[in-house]
Design a protein around this motif. Sequence first.
Motif, short mmCIF file in Angstrom:
data_model
loop_
_atom_site.label_atom_id
_atom_site.label_comp_id
_atom_site.label_asym_id
_atom_site.label_seq_id
_atom_site.Cartn_x
_atom_site.Cartn_y
_atom_site.Cartn_z
N ARG A 275 -1.65 -4.63 -4.41
CA ARG A 275 -1.65 -4.70 -3.09
C ARG A 275 -2.99 -4.86 -2.25
O ARG A 275 -3.16 -5.84 -1.38
N GLN A 278 -3.70 -8.66 -2.68
CA GLN A 278 -2.83 -9.60 -1.67
C GLN A 278 -3.30 -9.35 -0.27
O GLN A 278 -3.28 -10.35 0.42
N GLU A 279 -3.62 -8.18 0.09
CA GLU A 279 -4.16 -7.96 1.33
C GLU A 279 -5.54 -8.76 1.70
O GLU A 279 -5.97 -9.46 2.74
N LEU A 682 4.43 -7.00 3.60
CA LEU A 682 3.63 -6.31 2.51
C LEU A 682 4.43 -5.15 2.14
O LEU A 682 4.53 -4.66 0.93
N ASP A 683 4.75 -4.09 3.25
CA ASP A 683 5.44 -3.07 2.84
C ASP A 683 6.83 -3.41 2.09
O ASP A 683 7.05 -2.38 1.25
N PHE A 686 5.91 -4.29 -1.46
CA PHE A 686 5.40 -3.24 -2.51
C PHE A 686 6.14 -1.90 -2.37
O PHE A 686 5.70 -0.92 -2.72
N GLY A 691 2.37 0.55 -8.05
CA GLY A 691 0.90 0.09 -7.95
C GLY A 691 0.23 0.96 -9.07
O GLY A 691 0.60 1.60 -9.98
N LYS A 700 -0.65 2.90 -3.66
CA LYS A 700 0.45 2.00 -3.20
C LYS A 700 0.59 1.82 -1.65
O LYS A 700 0.43 0.88 -1.08
#
Length: 718
Positions: A275, A278-279, A682-683, A686, A691, A700
Motif C-alpha cells: 500500500r 502504491q501511494e 486504494l481502500d 487493499f 499487508g 494496512k
Amino acid sequence: MGKSDFKLDTEGHDKKHKSPKLCGTNYPVSIAFIVVNEFCERFSYYGMKAVLTLYFIHYLHWDKDLSTAVYHAFSSLCYFTPVLGALIADSWLGKFKTIIYLSILYVIGHVVKSVGAIPDVGDSTVHIALSMIGLILIAFGTGGIKPCVAAFGGDQFEQQHTEERRKFFSIFYMSINAGSVLSTVITPILRGDVQCFGGDCYALAFGVPAVLMVIALIVFIAGSGLYKKSPPEGNVLVQVCKCIGFAISNRWNSSRKSPSREHWLDWAEDKYSKRLIQEIKMVLRVLVLFIPLPMFWALFDQQGSRWTLQATRMNMDFGGAFVLKPDQMQMLNALLILVFIPIFDLGVYPLVGLCRIKVTPLRKMTMGMLFAALAFCAATIVEVNVIKTVVEPPPAKQCLVQVLNLADRDLTVHIPGVSEVTVKPYEDPTGYTTLSLPGDKESLTVKITSGTNVYTCSENFGDEKAYSLILRNTQSGVTCELVKDQITKSESGDAYLRFINTLSNSVNITVGETNFYAAGGYGIDHNKTVERGEYNGIICATPSKEWAVDLGLLDFGASYTFIVTEENNAVTVKKVVDVEANNVHIAWQIPQYVLLTAGEVMFSVTGLEFSYSQAPASMKSVLQAGWLMTVAFGNVIVLIVAEGAGMEQWVEFLLFAALLVGVSIIFSIMAYFYTYVYPEELDKMFSQDNGDNNETGFKKDPSDIVYKIHELPKTTKM
C-alpha cells in the motif's frame, strides 16, 4: 503573495481535551488566538517584505540586479524551510512547541533586521551583516511555522465538526489577506512619510513588523491552556524518502538473476507494504507534473522586486488626491484575489461550462500560466514607455555631453567628435550626445564661436559619465566649465536639483528639508534629492537680503538645474530640465496585476486542489512539501537571471513571458497524457489485503500516521 495553503490535520491529538466553545457554538475559543496570531504574523512578514527591495537599493546602496537577487534568494529560503519545520513538528517537538520556538527565532530575526537599519550602528559592513542574519532567521521562522499553524488550528475541532472546520479555514484565509493588505499599505508609509536619522525610516518600517510578531507570539502563548496539542507522530516524508532510498539501493545491489519488477519502486516490497509503495507511485505521478511549475512562480514573485522597481520610475500622483508609494502597489494583488475568487467560481467557470468546454484542473492551470505570461507582456509594454524618459548611462570609452548656454548671446559649439551645435541663452540644454573617447579619459579642446569671435577651452572628459558643458561670460569673452550630471533617476521618486549662481554674492536656498549653497560668480551646488512636490515662495538668501522665488513643480524622477540670476533689481531663478520627469502613470501597472492575479486564481488555487485530490490521505504532507519547493525553485530562477543575464529590463520581462509560454506548452502536453486517479480506490484495492506489518513500513490502514486534508480555502498568502 498568493501561494495556496495546505491544511494538514492529524487525528492523533488528545481526544480527552475539551476546549470551551464560543457562545454555544461548535467553534473552540482557542481558534480566536490562532486567527489573531496569523493576522499579526502575516502583517509582520509582508510588511517587512514590501519595503525590502527599496531598502537594499537606498539604504545598503546595492544595484538593482543584486537587490533583486537577494530578495528572491530570501523568498526562496522561506519556501525551502517549511520542510524543516514539518520534520521538527512531526518527528520531535509537535506543532505547538515548534510554533513557539520558531516564532522566538522569527522575532529575533526581525529585531536584528531593525537594528541593522539604524545608521548609527556600525559601518556598512555591519549593516549588511545584520540585515543578512536577520533575513536568514526570519526565513527559518516564517518557513518553519508555515506548515504548522493552519494544521494546529484544524486540530482544535472535533472530527464531526467538519462544517465549522471548513469555515475556520475561510476565516483563517481572510486574516492572512487582511494582514497582507494592511501591511503593504502601512509599512511603505512608515518608510517614506516618517523621517528618521535624516532620511527614510527603514528602522521603523522594519520595527513595526517586529512588534507585530511579538504580539503574535504573546497571543499564541496566551491561548496555551485552551489548545488541543497533538504529540509528534512521525513524518510521512521521512518514510517516503526511506522507501524510495531502499528501492533504489535494493535494485542496485540485486543480482542479474533476480526477477524483474514492473516498476522500480516495487524493489521496496522486501521491506515496505504494498500500500505504501502504491501511494508513493501515485504521488510521484503528480510530482512529475510539478516539474514545469517553478516558472510560474518565477514570474509571480517579481511583484515585490522588478515590478516595484518599475513603479519607482512612474508617476504616482492621483490627481492631487493622494500620492501612492511604489511599494504600496503590491497590495493590489491581495485586493484583487478577494474579488476574483467568487467571480471565477460563480461566473467564469460556469459560463465556460455552458459553452460545452470541459474545464479540467490541468486546463485551468495551463490558462493560469498563459495569463501570467500576458501579464509580463503588459509589463514589457509599460517598461518600454517608462524608459523613454530614462537617460541610459554610457558604456566604457564613451561619455554623454550636453551644452548649457549662460552667456548673453547665441553661441556655436564644436567638440571634437561631436557635430557642431548652436545654443540660445538660458534655454533647456541641447540634449545628451554620445562622445567617443580613445581611452578612459581624454582632454579635448572645445571651440566656441560668437559671430566672428572664436574662443577655446580645454576640458577633461572621462568615460561612463555624463556632463553639462556650461558656457558663460568673462571679461575676456566666453569660457566653458565641465560639470558632472546626475542622470540616474531616484528610485524613491524624488527629484534631483542643483543651483548655478550667476550673482556676485553667494546664495543659500532651502528646498523642503534640503539646503543648497552656491558661491558667487557661477558657483554650483551639485545635485541633491528633494521630495516631489510644488515649491513656491522659497527663500533665496544673499548676505544682504532675502528673496522669495518660485521653483514650481519638482516632479517624479526628474533632474533640474536652476540658474540664479538678477533681473530688474530682483533675484529670480530659471528652471532647466536636464532629465525628464516620469510621465507614465502608475495606474498603467493595473492591467499587469489584473492579469497576474487572474492567472494566480486559475493556477495556484486549482493546482493544490488538483494535486491533493490525486494523492492518498497519508501523502498530503509530501505534496505540500513538493508544492512549496516549486515556489522556492521559481525564486531561484529569478535569482539566476537577475545576476547572470545582464539584459535590459523590458527584454528580461519579454524573456520570462516567452519562457512561461514554452513551459505552458510542455505542461499541456504532459497534462494531455495524464490519467486522473481517485485515491479512495486504494481502500477498495487493499480492503482484503492485510499487508505486511513491520517496524519500518505502514500497516494496512495507516491510522497511526493519517493526514487528513480539510476543504481548502481558495488561496492564502503563504
